[in-house]
Design a protein around this motif. Structure first.
Motif, mmCIF file in Angstrom:
data_model
loop_
_atom_site.group_PDB
_atom_site.id
_atom_site.type_symbol
_atom_site.label_atom_id
_atom_site.label_comp_id
_atom_site.label_asym_id
_atom_site.label_seq_id
_atom_site.Cartn_x
_atom_site.Cartn_y
_atom_site.Cartn_z
ATOM 1 N N LEU A 165 0.857 -1.188 0.000
ATOM 2 C CA LEU A 165 0.000 0.000 0.000
ATOM 3 C C LEU A 165 0.887 1.230 0.000
ATOM 4 C CD1 LEU A 165 -2.822 1.364 0.297
ATOM 5 C CD2 LEU A 165 -2.464 1.255 2.779
ATOM 6 N N PRO A 166 0.818 2.066 -1.046
ATOM 7 C CA PRO A 166 1.615 3.292 -1.057
ATOM 8 C C PRO A 166 1.159 4.243 0.038
ATOM 9 C CG PRO A 166 0.698 2.802 -3.243
ATOM 10 C CD PRO A 166 0.007 1.908 -2.258
ATOM 11 N N ALA A 167 2.033 5.149 0.430
ATOM 12 C CA ALA A 167 1.664 6.174 1.402
ATOM 13 C C ALA A 167 0.554 7.041 0.829
ATOM 14 C CB ALA A 167 2.884 7.029 1.741
ATOM 15 N N ALA A 168 -0.352 7.479 1.690
ATOM 16 C CA ALA A 168 -1.475 8.305 1.241
ATOM 17 C C ALA A 168 -0.970 9.652 0.757
ATOM 18 C CB ALA A 168 -2.461 8.495 2.386
ATOM 19 N N PRO A 169 -1.512 10.174 -0.330
ATOM 20 C CA PRO A 169 -1.110 11.505 -0.798
ATOM 21 C C PRO A 169 -1.524 12.570 0.200
ATOM 22 C CG PRO A 169 -3.014 10.712 -2.035
ATOM 23 C CD PRO A 169 -2.535 9.565 -1.191
ATOM 24 N N ASP A 170 -0.825 13.696 0.175
ATOM 25 C CA ASP A 170 -1.115 14.770 1.135
ATOM 26 C C ASP A 170 -2.560 15.226 1.048
ATOM 27 O OD1 ASP A 170 1.456 14.692 2.039
ATOM 28 O OD2 ASP A 170 2.169 16.335 0.775
ATOM 29 N N GLY A 171 -3.120 15.234 -0.152
ATOM 30 C CA GLY A 171 -4.495 15.689 -0.316
ATOM 31 C C GLY A 171 -5.481 14.838 0.451
ATOM 32 N N ALA A 172 -5.221 13.519 0.528
ATOM 33 C CA ALA A 172 -6.129 12.623 1.236
ATOM 34 C C ALA A 172 -6.115 12.900 2.733
ATOM 35 C CB ALA A 172 -5.759 11.175 0.962
ATOM 36 N N GLY B 235 -6.171 1.489 -2.624
ATOM 37 C CA GLY B 235 -4.915 1.412 -3.366
ATOM 38 C C GLY B 235 -4.048 0.255 -2.939
ATOM 39 N N ALA B 236 -4.491 -0.507 -1.920
ATOM 40 C CA ALA B 236 -3.724 -1.695 -1.530
ATOM 41 C C ALA B 236 -3.811 -2.736 -2.642
ATOM 42 C CB ALA B 236 -4.250 -2.267 -0.222
ATOM 43 N N GLY B 237 -2.733 -3.454 -2.843
ATOM 44 C CA GLY B 237 -2.714 -4.480 -3.877
ATOM 45 C C GLY B 237 -1.678 -5.536 -3.576
ATOM 46 N N TYR B 238 -1.465 -6.420 -4.521
ATOM 47 C CA TYR B 238 -0.489 -7.501 -4.373
ATOM 48 C C TYR B 238 0.647 -7.269 -5.364
ATOM 49 C CZ TYR B 238 -4.073 -9.741 -1.603
ATOM 50 O OH TYR B 238 -5.012 -10.007 -0.635
ATOM 51 N N THR B 239 1.857 -7.380 -4.883
ATOM 52 C CA THR B 239 3.048 -7.126 -5.695
ATOM 53 C C THR B 239 3.913 -8.381 -5.706
ATOM 54 O OG1 THR B 239 3.021 -4.776 -5.114
ATOM 55 C CG2 THR B 239 5.094 -5.674 -5.954
ATOM 56 N N VAL B 240 4.189 -8.915 -6.890
ATOM 57 C CA VAL B 240 5.031 -10.107 -7.005
ATOM 58 C C VAL B 240 6.427 -9.712 -7.476
ATOM 59 C CG1 VAL B 240 3.058 -11.573 -7.531
ATOM 60 C CG2 VAL B 240 4.375 -10.594 -9.399
ATOM 61 N N PHE B 241 7.386 -10.529 -7.109
ATOM 62 C CA PHE B 241 8.767 -10.329 -7.545
ATOM 63 C C PHE B 241 9.440 -11.688 -7.583
ATOM 64 C CE2 PHE B 241 8.503 -9.970 -2.996
ATOM 65 C CZ PHE B 241 9.622 -10.618 -2.502
ATOM 66 N N ARG B 242 10.527 -11.773 -8.323
ATOM 67 C CA ARG B 242 11.236 -13.048 -8.439
ATOM 68 C C ARG B 242 12.688 -12.803 -8.810
ATOM 69 N NH1 ARG B 242 8.587 -16.827 -12.189
ATOM 70 N NH2 ARG B 242 6.601 -15.801 -11.916
ATOM 71 N N ASP B 243 13.492 -13.839 -8.618
ATOM 72 C CA ASP B 243 14.899 -13.837 -9.023
ATOM 73 C C ASP B 243 15.676 -12.662 -8.451
ATOM 74 O OD1 ASP B 243 14.331 -16.096 -10.594
ATOM 75 O OD2 ASP B 243 13.683 -14.830 -12.261
ATOM 76 N N ASN C 55 14.839 -9.621 -8.036
ATOM 77 C CA ASN C 55 14.479 -8.292 -8.555
ATOM 78 C C ASN C 55 13.356 -7.707 -7.692
ATOM 79 O OD1 ASN C 55 16.260 -8.416 -10.851
ATOM 80 N ND2 ASN C 55 14.826 -9.900 -11.747
ATOM 81 N N LEU C 56 13.743 -6.978 -6.650
ATOM 82 C CA LEU C 56 12.764 -6.480 -5.677
ATOM 83 C C LEU C 56 11.957 -5.321 -6.272
ATOM 84 C CD1 LEU C 56 14.806 -6.535 -2.348
ATOM 85 C CD2 LEU C 56 13.510 -8.364 -3.465
ATOM 86 N N PRO C 57 10.692 -5.220 -5.919
ATOM 87 C CA PRO C 57 9.846 -4.142 -6.448
ATOM 88 C C PRO C 57 10.196 -2.797 -5.833
ATOM 89 C CG PRO C 57 8.637 -5.425 -4.831
ATOM 90 C CD PRO C 57 9.950 -6.128 -5.027
ATOM 91 N N SER C 58 9.717 -1.731 -6.466
ATOM 92 C CA SER C 58 10.011 -0.382 -5.963
ATOM 93 C C SER C 58 9.298 -0.117 -4.642
ATOM 94 C CB SER C 58 9.610 0.668 -6.998
ATOM 95 O OG SER C 58 8.235 0.535 -7.341
ATOM 96 N N ILE C 59 8.112 -0.698 -4.467
ATOM 97 C CA ILE C 59 7.382 -0.567 -3.200
ATOM 98 C C ILE C 59 7.302 -1.951 -2.556
ATOM 99 C CG2 ILE C 59 5.178 -0.019 -2.116
ATOM 100 C CD1 ILE C 59 4.668 2.015 -4.276
ATOM 101 N N THR C 60 7.834 -2.073 -1.353
ATOM 102 C CA THR C 60 7.803 -3.354 -0.642
ATOM 103 C C THR C 60 7.010 -3.275 0.654
ATOM 104 O OG1 THR C 60 9.858 -2.856 0.528
ATOM 105 C CG2 THR C 60 10.058 -4.013 -1.584
ATOM 106 N N THR C 61 6.507 -2.097 0.993
ATOM 107 C CA THR C 61 5.867 -1.927 2.294
ATOM 108 C C THR C 61 4.363 -1.695 2.155
ATOM 109 O OG1 THR C 61 6.315 0.447 2.286
ATOM 110 C CG2 THR C 61 7.927 -0.971 3.365
ATOM 111 N N HIS C 62 3.678 -1.902 3.255
ATOM 112 C CA HIS C 62 2.257 -1.595 3.386
ATOM 113 C C HIS C 62 2.173 -0.391 4.320
ATOM 114 C CE1 HIS C 62 -1.957 -1.893 4.502
ATOM 115 N NE2 HIS C 62 -2.142 -2.826 3.572
#
Length: 478
Positions: A266-273, A321-329, A331-338
């Motif tokens: 889950l990305p950080a909430a935008p300031d507007g939210a 905006g929460a979702g599921y992020t897969v990675f392998r081999d 190659n870590l994703p740009s967002i790894t946190t909730h």
């Protein structure tokens, strides 16, 4: 309007069932299982793939709603030198489901268990989900057994997970657990739930995580009819949730270290939210000083108070905006946190009811064993985020529609009556449109009128209550 937590108790009568049947058809909800999938489930229930490691001597217990029989998790808590040991057994669905076989294909079609007032549409056939694979008391069954060692502050110092035979000793519910802990009659494995839970809650505060104590809207059968009530979470709900969060965080760390996995992100909430929430807090007369963080404010709220409960409902918008992020081999994703957990996190503790958890468990088991991730897991990995997104959307649609239908059914004979209510939300895109929460009934509905006073009490008139296909409740200022 933000998503509402819903719990279903009992079975409404025939008129409502007809509407719910139509809803299932409209949402393309799966009905019966294909005969070949049912036959496979029956065979698997009698002869699952059993592990060699026997952990049936661990006196596990489960904590669930009283009527639940699809029990994913069982725990045992104990002290160890310098800290605590958490043993957490998770139902091992992979011991019953053959990859690519009819039962597996049907699980990918269903994705999640769906809950309706009149029935449950399970992810797996009940011979498994409420039978052989469920961690029911006094039943020996396969599980992924997590052992997580904590220090005196509740921080994780060691993690292990392996397949094991387990046997739960007791099926407890939240209210009973709370009573035993409060009156001092809980034995140590249960009494430690409060001690460890509070330590984990303190660590959540430290890292900036947030647990929303949003009241649940319950559909309850009572005196051969049904009604809606609110249930504010007990402290025991939160302590129990911390054990699940602990395991999900441990799973994420294992997968990140292994270089392959599926995270709940889950990305950080935008300031507007956040700015919008500050405006809502002002309207609800909730004091939110600028030096107080969002996380601090949320923890100070009382879900039993209508204005606080309304604000907590609004806080759920930051979880969109929460979702599921897969990675392998590696190659870590740009967002790894909730963002709400404020740490890497994975869904791995509810495989009887959620598809992705079976795959997360397999990756964690491989990581601890120093083995390759099974090919069947890798083959399914890339498609999981979309499958889960589609399934989660359907579950959300079911939840919203069921509450709308029951609300309309309860009020269908009261059109024209006046009620006391609080305006809890204004539509940012449509002037004169908002949401009200009734004070006397656990009902939240749409209101249309000029100059709606956000956060203020007002008298409203029920103008529409249609429990049919529209399933809408509408109010207007009196």
């Amino acid at each position: 309007m933000p998503s509402r937590h819903i719990r279903v108790t009992g079975a409404p009568e025939a008129p409502l069932r007809a509407v719910l049947t139509a809803l299932r058809a409209e949402l393309d909800v799966p009905e019966s299982y294909p005969p070949e999938a049912l036959a496979e489930a029956e065979r698997a229930a009698k002869a699952p793939a059993l592990p060699s490691y026997d952990a049936t001597d661990i006196p596990l217990l489960t904590i669930d709603p009283p009527t639940s029989t699809d029990l994913d998790q069982a725990m045992h808590l104990s002290r160890r030198p310098g800290g605590y040991r958490v043993r957490y057994a998770i139902a091992d669905v992979a011991a019953f489901v053959v990859p690519g076989a009819p039962l597996d294909l049907e699980a990918h079609r269903r994705v999640t268990t769906l809950y309706f007032p009149d029935e449950k549409v399970p992810l797996h056939p009940t011979v498994l989900s409420e039978g052989a694979a469920s961690l029911l008391p006094d039943q020996t069954c396969p599980a992924a057994l997590w052992t997580i060692d904590l220090d005196a502050d509740g921080r994780t110092v060691a993690v292990d997970v392996r397949r094991a035979l387990v046997r739960s000793r007791a099926k407890l519910d939240y209210a009973g657990v709370q009573r035993q802990i409060d009156d001092g009659t809980a034995e140590e494995p249960l009494a430690l739930l409060k001690e460890i839970g509070q330590l984990r809650e303190a660590l959540e505060v430290e890292r900036g995580g947030i647990s929303l104590n949003v009241p649940e809207q319950e559909i309850v059968e009572r005196d051969h009819t049904y009604e809606l009530t609110y249930r504010a979470p007990l402290p025991a709900d939160g302590w129990n949730a911390q054990i699940s969060l602990l395991t999900g965080m441990a799973a994420a760390d294992l997968m990140l270290a292994h270089g392959t996995g599926v995270l709940r992100t889950l990305p950080a909430a935008p300031d507007g939210a956040v700015g919008r929430l500050r405006r809502t807090a002002r309207a609800l007369h909730i004091d939110w000083p600028h030096h107080v963080s969002y996380a601090q404010l949320v923890r100070s709220l009382d879900p039993h108070r209508p204005d606080h409960a309304a604000f907590l409902q609004e806080c759920t918008t930051l979880l969109r905006g929460a979702g599921y992020t897969v990675f392998r081999d590696g190659n870590l994703p740009s967002i790894t946190t909730h963002a709400a957990v404020a740490a890497p996190y994975a869904h791995c503790t509810a495989p009887l009811r959620r598809l992705v958890d079976r795959y997360a468990a397999e990756i964690c088991l491989a990581a601890v064993a120093g083995a390759d991730v099974p090919d069947w897991v890798l083959a399914a990995l890339d498609a999981l985020p979309k499958e889960m997104a589609d399934g989660t959307r359907r579950a959300g649609a079911v939840e919203r529609a069921c509450v709308d239908i029951v609300e309309a059914a309860l009020l269908k004979d009261r059109v024209g009556e006046l009620f006391d209510a609080v305006v809890v939300e204004l539509d940012e895109h449509k002037s004169g449109v908002g949401t009200v929460q009734l004070e006397s009934l656990a009902i939240i509905g749409r209101i249309e009128g000029d100059h709606l006073p956000l956060g203020e009490r007002l008298r409203v008139r029920l103008t529409q209550a249609d429990p049919g296909a529209a399933a809408k409740v509408r109010f207007a200022p009196a």
